[in-house]
Scaffold this motif. Structure first.
Motif, PDB file in Angstrom:
ATOM      1  N   GLY A 115       0.803  -1.213   0.000  1.00  0.00           N
ATOM      2  CA  GLY A 115       0.000   0.000   0.000  1.00  0.00           C
ATOM      3  C   GLY A 115       0.836   1.263   0.000  1.00  0.00           C
ATOM      4  N   LYS A 116       0.192   2.374   0.277  1.00  0.00           N
ATOM      5  CA  LYS A 116       0.846   3.692   0.240  1.00  0.00           C
ATOM      6  C   LYS A 116       1.729   3.934   1.465  1.00  0.00           C
ATOM      7  N   PHE A 117       1.343   3.393   2.599  1.00  0.00           N
ATOM      8  CA  PHE A 117       2.118   3.583   3.829  1.00  0.00           C
ATOM      9  C   PHE A 117       2.151   2.263   4.586  1.00  0.00           C
ATOM     10  N   PHE A 118       3.229   2.026   5.303  1.00  0.00           N
ATOM     11  CA  PHE A 118       3.447   0.704   5.897  1.00  0.00           C
ATOM     12  C   PHE A 118       4.487   0.790   6.995  1.00  0.00           C
ATOM     13  N   ASN A 119       4.643  -0.315   7.705  1.00  0.00           N
ATOM     14  CA  ASN A 119       5.690  -0.426   8.722  1.00  0.00           C
ATOM     15  C   ASN A 119       6.935  -1.059   8.116  1.00  0.00           C
ATOM     16  N   ASP A 120       6.751  -2.213   7.458  1.00  0.00           N
ATOM     17  CA  ASP A 120       7.813  -2.917   6.755  1.00  0.00           C
ATOM     18  C   ASP A 120       7.258  -3.269   5.380  1.00  0.00           C
ATOM     19  N   GLU A 121       7.779  -2.634   4.336  1.00  0.00           N
ATOM     20  CA  GLU A 121       7.162  -2.748   3.009  1.00  0.00           C
ATOM     21  C   GLU A 121       7.045  -4.189   2.534  1.00  0.00           C
ATOM     22  N   GLU A 122       8.074  -4.988   2.726  1.00  0.00           N
ATOM     23  CA  GLU A 122       8.027  -6.368   2.233  1.00  0.00           C
ATOM     24  C   GLU A 122       7.159  -7.246   3.129  1.00  0.00           C
ATOM     25  N   GLU A 123       7.337  -7.096   4.427  1.00  0.00           N
ATOM     26  CA  GLU A 123       6.597  -7.916   5.386  1.00  0.00           C
ATOM     27  C   GLU A 123       5.110  -7.604   5.354  1.00  0.00           C
ATOM     28  N   ASP A 124       4.747  -6.368   5.059  1.00  0.00           N
ATOM     29  CA  ASP A 124       3.348  -5.931   5.149  1.00  0.00           C
ATOM     30  C   ASP A 124       2.569  -6.097   3.852  1.00  0.00           C
ATOM     31  N   LYS A 125       3.147  -6.744   2.864  1.00  0.00           N
ATOM     32  CA  LYS A 125       2.431  -6.918   1.596  1.00  0.00           C
ATOM     33  C   LYS A 125       1.278  -7.909   1.737  1.00  0.00           C
ATOM     34  N   GLY A 126       0.129  -7.507   1.211  1.00  0.00           N
ATOM     35  CA  GLY A 126      -1.035  -8.369   1.137  1.00  0.00           C
ATOM     36  C   GLY A 126      -1.640  -8.213  -0.243  1.00  0.00           C
ATOM     37  N   ILE A 127      -2.894  -8.596  -0.411  1.00  0.00           N
ATOM     38  CA  ILE A 127      -3.542  -8.411  -1.710  1.00  0.00           C
ATOM     39  C   ILE A 127      -4.566  -7.289  -1.592  1.00  0.00           C
ATOM     40  N   GLN A 128      -4.523  -6.385  -2.576  1.00  0.00           N
ATOM     41  CA  GLN A 128      -5.314  -5.157  -2.522  1.00  0.00           C
ATOM     42  C   GLN A 128      -6.303  -5.092  -3.685  1.00  0.00           C
ATOM     43  N   THR A 129      -7.538  -4.699  -3.372  1.00  0.00           N
ATOM     44  CA  THR A 129      -8.501  -4.437  -4.442  1.00  0.00           C
ATOM     45  C   THR A 129      -8.000  -3.234  -5.242  1.00  0.00           C
ATOM     46  N   SER A 130      -8.049  -3.345  -6.583  1.00  0.00           N
ATOM     47  CA  SER A 130      -7.345  -2.357  -7.404  1.00  0.00           C
ATOM     48  C   SER A 130      -8.232  -1.577  -8.366  1.00  0.00           C
ATOM     49  N   GLN A 131      -9.515  -1.896  -8.464  1.00  0.00           N
ATOM     50  CA  GLN A 131     -10.390  -1.215  -9.412  1.00  0.00           C
ATOM     51  C   GLN A 131     -11.674  -0.769  -8.720  1.00  0.00           C
ATOM     52  N   ASP A 132     -12.056   0.479  -8.951  1.00  0.00           N
ATOM     53  CA  ASP A 132     -13.261   1.026  -8.322  1.00  0.00           C
ATOM     54  C   ASP A 132     -14.523   0.416  -8.928  1.00  0.00           C
ATOM     55  N   ALA A 133     -15.578   0.414  -8.110  1.00  0.00           N
ATOM     56  CA  ALA A 133     -16.905  -0.033  -8.550  1.00  0.00           C
ATOM     57  C   ALA A 133     -16.840  -1.414  -9.207  1.00  0.00           C
ATOM     58  N   ARG A 134     -16.313  -2.360  -8.478  1.00  0.00           N
ATOM     59  CA  ARG A 134     -16.174  -3.724  -8.999  1.00  0.00           C
ATOM     60  C   ARG A 134     -16.599  -4.752  -7.948  1.00  0.00           C
ATOM     61  N   PHE A 135     -17.052  -5.901  -8.452  1.00  0.00           N
ATOM     62  CA  PHE A 135     -17.196  -7.081  -7.617  1.00  0.00           C
ATOM     63  C   PHE A 135     -15.833  -7.760  -7.540  1.00  0.00           C
ATOM     64  N   TYR A 136     -15.591  -8.436  -6.427  1.00  0.00           N
ATOM     65  CA  TYR A 136     -14.370  -9.207  -6.263  1.00  0.00           C
ATOM     66  C   TYR A 136     -14.752 -10.601  -5.787  1.00  0.00           C
ATOM     67  N   ALA A 137     -14.213 -11.616  -6.463  1.00  0.00           N
ATOM     68  CA  ALA A 137     -14.530 -12.996  -6.102  1.00  0.00           C
ATOM     69  C   ALA A 137     -13.269 -13.832  -6.273  1.00  0.00           C
ATOM     70  N   LEU A 138     -12.671 -14.192  -5.163  1.00  0.00           N
ATOM     71  CA  LEU A 138     -11.398 -14.902  -5.154  1.00  0.00           C
ATOM     72  C   LEU A 138     -11.417 -15.904  -4.011  1.00  0.00           C
ATOM     73  N   SER A 139     -10.951 -17.126  -4.268  1.00  0.00           N
ATOM     74  CA  SER A 139     -11.018 -18.144  -3.215  1.00  0.00           C
ATOM     75  C   SER A 139      -9.858 -19.123  -3.321  1.00  0.00           C
ATOM     76  N   THR A 140      -9.633 -19.844  -2.232  1.00  0.00           N
ATOM     77  CA  THR A 140      -8.628 -20.902  -2.205  1.00  0.00           C
ATOM     78  C   THR A 140      -9.168 -22.083  -1.401  1.00  0.00           C
ATOM     79  N   LYS A 141      -8.743 -23.280  -1.798  1.00  0.00           N
ATOM     80  CA  LYS A 141      -9.150 -24.481  -1.067  1.00  0.00           C
ATOM     81  C   LYS A 141      -7.957 -25.074  -0.318  1.00  0.00           C
ATOM     82  N   PHE A 142      -8.267 -25.892   0.693  1.00  0.00           N
ATOM     83  CA  PHE A 142      -7.245 -26.547   1.496  1.00  0.00           C
ATOM     84  C   PHE A 142      -7.790 -27.903   1.924  1.00  0.00           C
TER      85      PHE A 142
END
Length: 400
Positions: free
Chosen positions: A54-81
């Motif tokens: 993101g734009k601001f962080f504590n530790d740039e590499e450690e704090d990376k996650g997944i970010q929604t990137s487009q306005d006015a959108r549905f998001y559908a993402l999943s994983t199985k285990f």
């Protein structure tokens, strides 16, 4: 005594060894995309996630996650285990959310599924086992959803849990315990808790109103009644409006042309409204009638209300008006202590984010100030140039 202590230590070790982590996703590198599947459900305009701190962080590499990137959108993402059941176990669902875009309307929750989920067709109507996490839309909706599926029916918790609505990272933890109790933690602190049966309408009520009982016809539940001895005063009835006594017919009023003149009406200061007798205590008052209750024949207790037969997927099924939310540290386990330790560094992360953001804000303010000063200087230079332009006299034209 030593024997009992030894047995206790061995039992504790066995319990610890049986605790499992079913999913832990920190999105530490780009290989996350191999494990997570986007939905291709038709009729929806889906947005993409990008890996970033993101734009601001504590530790740039450690704090990376997944970010929604487009306005006015549905998001559908999943994983199985690997699928598991929760009989005799606690269930912990935990993740972090960072609404760094100062979200105006959008979801920040997860859904947990059984193995029947078709990941490439996941959508808002896909059956799920539970839904948990923050949801914000305007000033009126800032809540934590906790929805449990019971007998194929999605049931929302009957308590209001307020979510965090700032721009920093926050952790959300749902613990469903094998004793049919639960806890919702925000940033590791208890925000709500209690019994599953009490806080969700998962089962029919234990008691219902007796269908055979009726309020007796002579039951008087009026606390007060009109005073039978009170009478309306003779001078009570006055008209609500009266002709204005100070009004006078205009001098230019022509009765033949304008019709008969009538003064305008005004509120009558003596008008008292509709009369009603004063109220007195009702001597026959018996109190409010309470409908008696009986055992509900449709109620059957469920000692394993907490139990999930099968869990093997988690996903983000969201709508966001303004994108920018970062999800991270997704954890599914039956080990409450492990989940607690996983969030041990959250306070340092939040402090680092705040410090980094303050530094960036300061730089942006100084840059904006410099830009404004430069703009003002340019405007002053333009004014000076206008003042220095030579003035051509008419006589000069004549000479030419």
């Amino acid at each position: 005594m030593k024997g009992y202590l030894l047995i206790f230590v061995i039992s504790a070790s066995i319990c610890a060894s049986l605790a499992e982590v079913y999913l832990e996703e920190k999105f530490q590198d780009d290989t996350w995309e191999k494990n997570w599947i986007y939905s291709k459900h038709p009729g929806k305009e889906f947005g993409k996630f990008v890996r970033t701190a993101g734009k601001f962080f504590n530790d740039e590499e450690e704090d990376k996650g997944i970010q929604t990137s487009q306005d006015a959108r549905f998001y559908a993402l999943s994983t199985k285990f690997k699928p598991f059941g929760t009989e005799g176990k606690d269930l912990v669902v935990q993740f972090t959310v960072k609404h760094e875009q100062n979200i105006d309307c959008g979801g920040g929750y997860v859904k947990v599924f059984d193995c029947s989920l078709n990941q490439e067709d996941m959508h808002g109507e896909s059956p799920y086992r539970l839904m948990f996490g923050p949801d914000i839309c305007g000033p009126g909706t800032k809540k934590v959803h906790v929805i449990l599926n019971h007998n194929d029916k999605n049931v929302l918790i009957n308590k209001d849990i307020r979510c965090k609505d700032d721009v920093y990272t926050h952790s959300y933890t749902l613990i469903i315990k094998s004793d049919n109790t639960y806890e919702v933690l925000i940033d590791g602190e208890k925000a709500e808790g209690g019994e599953l049966e009490a806080d969700w309408d998962l089962l029919p009520p234990k008691k219902i109103k007796d269908p055979e009982a009726k309020k007796p016809e002579d039951w008087d539940d009026r606390a007060t009644i009109p005073d039978p001895d009170d009478t309306k005063p003779e001078d009570w009835d006055k008209p609500e409006h009266i002709p204005d006594p100070e009004a006078a017919k205009p001098d230019d009023w022509d009765d033949e042309m304008d019709g008969e003149w009538e003064p305008p009406m005004i509120d009558n200061p003596e008008f008292k409204g509709e009369w009603s007798p004063k109220q007195v205590d009702n001597p026959a008052y018996k109190g409010a009638w309470v409908h008696p209750e009986v055992d509900n024949p449709e109620y059957t207790p469920e000692p394993d209300l907490y139990k999930q037969k099968e869990i093997c997927a988690i996903g983000f099924d969201l709508w966001q008006v303004k994108s920018g939310t970062i999800f991270d540290n997704v954890l599914i386990t039956d080990d409450v202590e492990y989940a607690k330790k996983a969030m041990a560094g959250l306070k340092d992360k939040q402090d680092g984010e705040k410090k980094n953001k303050e530094e960036q804000d300061k730089v942006e303010r100084e840059a904006a100030k410099e830009e404004e000063e430069k703009k003002e200087d340019n405007e002053d230079d333009d004014d000076d140039e206008d003042d220095e332009k030579p003035v051509v006299e008419e006589n000069d034209h004549d000479e030419l």
